[in-house]
Design an enzyme around this catalytic site. Structure first.
Site, PDB file in Angstrom:
ATOM      1  N   GLY A 293       0.814  13.070   3.477  1.00  0.00           N
ATOM      2  CA  GLY A 293       1.267  12.790   4.839  1.00  0.00           C
ATOM      3  C   GLY A 293       2.671  12.201   4.880  1.00  0.00           C
ATOM      4  O   GLY A 293       3.331  12.274   5.914  1.00  0.00           O
TER       5      GLY A 293
ATOM      6  N   GLU B  95       4.685  15.123   5.202  1.00  0.00           N
ATOM      7  CA  GLU B  95       4.521  15.626   6.582  1.00  0.00           C
ATOM      8  C   GLU B  95       5.404  14.824   7.547  1.00  0.00           C
ATOM      9  O   GLU B  95       6.064  15.393   8.421  1.00  0.00           O
ATOM     10  CB  GLU B  95       3.051  15.557   6.996  1.00  0.00           C
TER      11      GLU B  95
ATOM     12  N   LYS C 246       0.844  -1.208   0.000  1.00  0.00           N
ATOM     13  CA  LYS C 246       0.000   0.000   0.000  1.00  0.00           C
ATOM     14  C   LYS C 246       0.872   1.248   0.000  1.00  0.00           C
ATOM     15  O   LYS C 246       0.458   2.314   0.447  1.00  0.00           O
ATOM     16  CB  LYS C 246      -0.926  -0.005   1.220  1.00  0.00           C
ATOM     17  N   ARG C 247       2.080   1.088  -0.502  1.00  0.00           N
ATOM     18  CA  ARG C 247       3.025   2.211  -0.656  1.00  0.00           C
ATOM     19  C   ARG C 247       3.254   2.921   0.677  1.00  0.00           C
ATOM     20  O   ARG C 247       3.394   4.135   0.752  1.00  0.00           O
ATOM     21  CB  ARG C 247       2.546   3.204  -1.722  1.00  0.00           C
TER      22      ARG C 247
ATOM     23  N   GLY D  21      -3.101  17.620   7.378  1.00  0.00           N
ATOM     24  CA  GLY D  21      -3.593  17.509   8.757  1.00  0.00           C
ATOM     25  C   GLY D  21      -2.552  16.921   9.686  1.00  0.00           C
ATOM     26  O   GLY D  21      -2.825  16.679  10.849  1.00  0.00           O
TER      27      GLY D  21
ATOM     28  N   GLU E 206      -3.174  16.639  -1.483  1.00  0.00           N
ATOM     29  CA  GLU E 206      -4.372  16.983  -0.711  1.00  0.00           C
ATOM     30  C   GLU E 206      -5.227  18.005  -1.449  1.00  0.00           C
ATOM     31  O   GLU E 206      -6.457  17.906  -1.482  1.00  0.00           O
ATOM     32  CB  GLU E 206      -3.985  17.575   0.656  1.00  0.00           C
TER      33      GLU E 206
ATOM     34  N   ARG F 131      -7.311  16.519  -3.944  1.00  0.00           N
ATOM     35  CA  ARG F 131      -8.263  15.520  -3.434  1.00  0.00           C
ATOM     36  C   ARG F 131      -9.352  16.183  -2.586  1.00  0.00           C
ATOM     37  O   ARG F 131     -10.135  15.500  -1.917  1.00  0.00           O
ATOM     38  CB  ARG F 131      -7.552  14.449  -2.603  1.00  0.00           C
TER      39      ARG F 131
ATOM     40  N   LEU G  76      -1.505   9.731   3.871  1.00  0.00           N
ATOM     41  CA  LEU G  76      -2.691   9.221   4.578  1.00  0.00           C
ATOM     42  C   LEU G  76      -3.266   8.015   3.845  1.00  0.00           C
ATOM     43  O   LEU G  76      -3.357   8.025   2.610  1.00  0.00           O
ATOM     44  CB  LEU G  76      -3.742  10.339   4.610  1.00  0.00           C
TER      45      LEU G  76
ATOM     46  N   ALA H 255       3.142   7.014   0.778  1.00  0.00           N
ATOM     47  CA  ALA H 255       2.075   7.618  -0.045  1.00  0.00           C
ATOM     48  C   ALA H 255       1.123   8.473   0.769  1.00  0.00           C
ATOM     49  O   ALA H 255       0.081   8.881   0.264  1.00  0.00           O
ATOM     50  CB  ALA H 255       1.297   6.519  -0.764  1.00  0.00           C
TER      51      ALA H 255
HETATM   52  C1  1HE Z   1      -3.018   3.656  -1.222  1.00  0.00           C
HETATM   53  C2  1HE Z   1      -2.437   4.937  -1.097  1.00  0.00           C
HETATM   54  C3  1HE Z   1      -2.973   5.796  -0.125  1.00  0.00           C
HETATM   55  C4  1HE Z   1      -1.403   3.871  -2.665  1.00  0.00           C
HETATM   56  N1  1HE Z   1      -3.998   5.343   0.621  1.00  0.00           N
HETATM   57  N2  1HE Z   1      -4.028   3.265  -0.453  1.00  0.00           N
HETATM   58  N3  1HE Z   1      -1.908  10.415  -0.844  1.00  0.00           N
HETATM   59  C5  1HE Z   1      -2.110  10.424  -2.169  1.00  0.00           C
HETATM   60  O1  1HE Z   1      -3.020  10.992  -2.703  1.00  0.00           O
HETATM   61  C6  1HE Z   1      -1.167   9.551  -2.981  1.00  0.00           C
HETATM   62  C7  1HE Z   1      -1.918   8.356  -3.530  1.00  0.00           C
HETATM   63  N4  1HE Z   1      -1.027   7.381  -4.116  1.00  0.00           N
HETATM   64  C8  1HE Z   1      -0.434   7.547  -5.313  1.00  0.00           C
HETATM   65  O2  1HE Z   1      -0.521   8.573  -5.967  1.00  0.00           O
HETATM   66  C9  1HE Z   1       0.335   6.378  -5.852  1.00  0.00           C
HETATM   67  O3  1HE Z   1      -0.133   5.193  -5.189  1.00  0.00           O
HETATM   68  C10 1HE Z   1       1.870   6.479  -5.650  1.00  0.00           C
HETATM   69  C11 1HE Z   1       2.446   7.545  -6.567  1.00  0.00           C
HETATM   70  C12 1HE Z   1       2.245   6.772  -4.202  1.00  0.00           C
HETATM   71  C13 1HE Z   1       2.518   5.096  -5.998  1.00  0.00           C
HETATM   72  O4  1HE Z   1       2.102   4.687  -7.295  1.00  0.00           O
HETATM   73  P1  1HE Z   1       2.252   3.156  -7.710  1.00  0.00           P
HETATM   74  O5  1HE Z   1       1.841   3.057  -9.171  1.00  0.00           O
HETATM   75  O6  1HE Z   1       3.593   2.637  -7.326  1.00  0.00           O
HETATM   76  O7  1HE Z   1       1.214   2.343  -6.785  1.00  0.00           O
HETATM   77  P2  1HE Z   1      -0.374   2.204  -6.930  1.00  0.00           P
HETATM   78  O8  1HE Z   1      -0.698   1.132  -7.932  1.00  0.00           O
HETATM   79  O9  1HE Z   1      -1.041   3.512  -7.128  1.00  0.00           O
HETATM   80  O10 1HE Z   1      -0.800   1.719  -5.478  1.00  0.00           O
HETATM   81  C14 1HE Z   1      -0.541   0.380  -5.004  1.00  0.00           C
HETATM   82  C15 1HE Z   1      -1.593   0.069  -3.950  1.00  0.00           C
HETATM   83  O11 1HE Z   1      -1.440   0.965  -2.862  1.00  0.00           O
HETATM   84  C16 1HE Z   1      -3.010   0.280  -4.467  1.00  0.00           C
HETATM   85  O12 1HE Z   1      -3.866  -0.627  -3.787  1.00  0.00           O
HETATM   86  P3  1HE Z   1      -4.323  -2.019  -4.501  1.00  0.00           P
HETATM   87  O13 1HE Z   1      -5.118  -2.708  -3.447  1.00  0.00           O
HETATM   88  O14 1HE Z   1      -5.113  -1.595  -5.701  1.00  0.00           O
HETATM   89  O15 1HE Z   1      -3.039  -2.740  -4.880  1.00  0.00           O
HETATM   90  C17 1HE Z   1      -3.339   1.677  -4.002  1.00  0.00           C
HETATM   91  O16 1HE Z   1      -4.728   1.897  -3.846  1.00  0.00           O
HETATM   92  C18 1HE Z   1      -2.655   1.693  -2.642  1.00  0.00           C
HETATM   93  N5  1HE Z   1      -2.343   3.042  -2.196  1.00  0.00           N
HETATM   94  N6  1HE Z   1      -1.439   5.044  -2.011  1.00  0.00           N
HETATM   95  C19 1HE Z   1      -4.494   4.117   0.444  1.00  0.00           C
HETATM   96  N7  1HE Z   1      -2.478   7.005   0.090  1.00  0.00           N
HETATM   97  C20 1HE Z   1      -2.926  13.851   7.925  1.00  0.00           C
HETATM   98  S1  1HE Z   1      -3.569  14.378   6.492  1.00  0.00           S
HETATM   99  C21 1HE Z   1      -2.595  13.760   5.236  1.00  0.00           C
HETATM  100  C22 1HE Z   1      -3.353  13.896   3.971  1.00  0.00           C
HETATM  101  C23 1HE Z   1      -2.772  13.093   2.871  1.00  0.00           C
HETATM  102  O17 1HE Z   1      -1.762  12.458   2.992  1.00  0.00           O
HETATM  103  S2  1HE Z   1      -3.656  13.125   1.412  1.00  0.00           S
HETATM  104  C24 1HE Z   1      -2.575  12.435   0.254  1.00  0.00           C
HETATM  105  C25 1HE Z   1      -2.785  10.969   0.128  1.00  0.00           C
END
Ligand code: 1HE
Length: 262
Positions: free
Chosen positions: A113, A116, A29-30, A144, A136, A139, A68, A66
């Site tokens: 996060g 962060e 889940k990265r 946070g 964020e 999205r 939150l 990756a």
């Molecule tokens: C996740 C998450 C996640 C991956 N929560 N499950 N963060 C983001 O918006 C970033 C979201 N993630 C991405 O943009 C990409 O996953 C990555 C660039 C980090 C990596 O890409 P990649 O191609 O290597 O991996 P993938 O195929 O996108 O993800 C592999 C799996 O990890 C997949 O699940 P699967 O069950 O389909 O295999 C994804 O759904 C899962 N995964 N990232 C949940 N973030 C205190 S407030 C903080 C606010 C924030 O951090 S918001 C920003 C969140």
């Protein structure tokens, strides 16, 4: 020796177990930060063994973190949202204001996060695959985990605003140039570099390290006049320690290393 909590391992390195390697171990889940993983991070940094003098955080797999865990971002009401954010604050405060300096070893995605978390460390080492983003904004949410406090201190308010408004992604070279990371190393070398820095930091007088991690950031926030006073107090305390006197004596007797040209 390694201990494992939810998606997190703590391994002690060094002859005297002076370096703790805290690793996010949720690569499928990265290394997305679930509530359980946030609690595990908090617990790890609040309970570092007494032998530990410096710590390294890294992430297993192709990405540091990756951010939150979006699958847990269900229908929280406002009160639950505040509580959730404050939980992150407690955990990342345990990193920043724990007993020892912390180095983040970065590679791949350092986003949301994840950035962060990296910002709560005292030093960041990035390899050439590293990229930074704050998705964020796109999205429909906000940082946070303390990002709005810590990230502007690294790169300024304008750059953070741009990252969130436009989804801008910075690569590893940009990140080092802007101050997101203090070290940039070739692909795959961030952990080794971070461990080497931690080993070096672990040899410092603990009180100096404590002054740097606990006093310096607070002095930097104080009005100058208060800052000068706090500086005088902490420097007097540090230099009064027997260890400081021994180190200065060793230099004067020609037994300690000189500063070498960089
Ligand atoms: C996740 C998450 C996640 C991956 N929560 N499950 N963060 C983001 O918006 C970033 C979201 N993630 C991405 O943009 C990409 O996953 C990555 C660039 C980090 C990596 O890409 P990649 O191609 O290597 O991996 P993938 O195929 O996108 O993800 C592999 C799996 O990890 C997949 O699940 P699967 O069950 O389909 O295999 C994804 O759904 C899962 N995964 N990232 C949940 N973030 C205190 S407030 C903080 C606010 C924030 O951090 S918001 C920003 C969140």
């Amino acid at each position: 020796m390694a201990s494992k909590k939810q998606d997190l391992t703590v391994e002690l390195r060094g002859k005297k177990k002076e370096v703790a390697l805290v690793r996010l171990t949720r690569p499928a889940k990265r290394n997305a930060l679930s509530d359980g993983l946030i609690y595990a991070l908090r617990d790890a940094f609040q309970n570092l063994p007494a032998s530990v003098r410096a710590a390294v955080i890294d992430g297993e797999g192709e990405h540091f973190c990756a951010g939150l865990d979006l699958s847990e971002l269900k229908e929280r009401d406002a009160g639950q949202g505040v509580f959730h954010s404050r939980t992150w604050h407690t955990a990342l405060d345990a990193v920043q204001y724990g007993p020892v300096p912390v180095i983040a070893a970065l590679h791949g995605a350092v986003v949301g996060g994840g950035l962060e978390l990296a910002s709560s460390a005292h030093i960041r080492v990035a390899d050439a695959t590293t990229f930074y983003a704050l998705p964020e904004g796109t999205r429909g949410i906000f940082v946070g985990g303390g990002g709005s406090v810590r990230i502007p201190k690294l790169i300024g308010v304008a750059r953070m605003t741009d990252m969130m408004l436009t989804g801008r992604v910075y690569n590893a070279e940009d990140g080092e140039r802007l101050g997101l990371a203090q070290y940039l190393v070739p692909e795959g070398q961030a952990l080794d570099k971070a461990l080497a820095l931690a080993e070096r930091i672990a040899q410092n007088a603990p009180l100096t390290n404590y002054a740097l991690t606990h006093a310096l950031p607070r002095i930097a926030e104080q009005p100058a006049d208060h800052g000068f006073m706090t500086e005088a107090l902490i420097s007097a305390i540090a230099q009064a320690a027997p260890e400081a006197k021994a180190r200065v004596r060793a230099f004067l007797e020609g037994k300690a290393a000189k500063v070498q040209k960089g």
